[in-house]
Design an enzyme around this catalytic site. Structure first.
Site, mmCIF file in Angstrom:
data_model
loop_
_atom_site.group_PDB
_atom_site.id
_atom_site.type_symbol
_atom_site.label_atom_id
_atom_site.label_comp_id
_atom_site.label_asym_id
_atom_site.label_seq_id
_atom_site.Cartn_x
_atom_site.Cartn_y
_atom_site.Cartn_z
ATOM 1 C CD GLU A 75 -3.045 0.817 0.080
ATOM 2 O OE1 GLU A 75 -3.230 1.741 -0.728
ATOM 3 O OE2 GLU A 75 -3.671 -0.253 0.035
ATOM 4 C CD GLU A 124 -2.689 5.389 -6.469
ATOM 5 O OE1 GLU A 124 -2.984 6.144 -5.512
ATOM 6 O OE2 GLU A 124 -3.440 4.483 -6.865
#
Length: 154
Positions: free
Chosen positions: A93, A100
């Site tokens: 994560e 991102e």
């Protein structure tokens, strides 16, 4: 802000953005000692916890799985496997969040098919690690949980 490319020695303009209330004035420099490195790493984890809903969900579910493993008295190796798989999900994560952010920095407010592919693949990595983590937890937690609950229902 202007940065200079080492290869071409040309100036590259980089827009400044205040993304976080955390002072990141030293983020362009190498950490001077181990404590500073740990502080930067903690800032990254805290940022993910504050801003990423899925990271918070994984923390809660992972904490529940580890707590249940301790309550059920799993063997140390089994507990370590659950902790390790939860850690892998949290790590994925964090990598997803970093990727991102870099993709968003690169493409700014425009759509690019390769940016979509990069973000989708990073999200898929998190999903696959989470599914594997749930499978591992089920294999290790369900048998003792079943033995504990079986006399009450039958």
């Amino acid at each position: 802000m202007t940065l200079y490319s080492e290869k071409s020695e040309t100036a590259v303009s980089v827009p400044e953005a205040n993304l976080s209330p955390v002072n990141r004035s030293l983020s362009w420099k190498v950490a001077t000692n181990l404590l500073v490195s740990f502080r930067y790493a903690w800032q990254g984890a805290a940022y993910a916890f504050r801003t990423q809903r899925n990271f918070r969900i994984h923390v809660v579910v992972g904490s529940f799985a580890v707590s249940l493993a301790i309550a059920l008295g799993l063997a140390p190796v089994e507990l370590a496997v659950i902790i390790l798989t939860c850690g892998i999900v949290l790590t994925m994560e964090l990598v997803n969040t970093a990727l991102e952010s870099v993709v968003d920095l690169t493409v700014e407010q425009t759509y690019h098919e390769l940016a979509k592919i990069a973000k989708d693949c990073a999200a898929a990595a998190v999903l696959i690690s989470a599914l594997i983590s749930v499978s591992v937890a089920a294999c290790l937690l369900l048998p003792p949980l079943w033995r504990l609950l079986q006399p009450q229902f039958f």
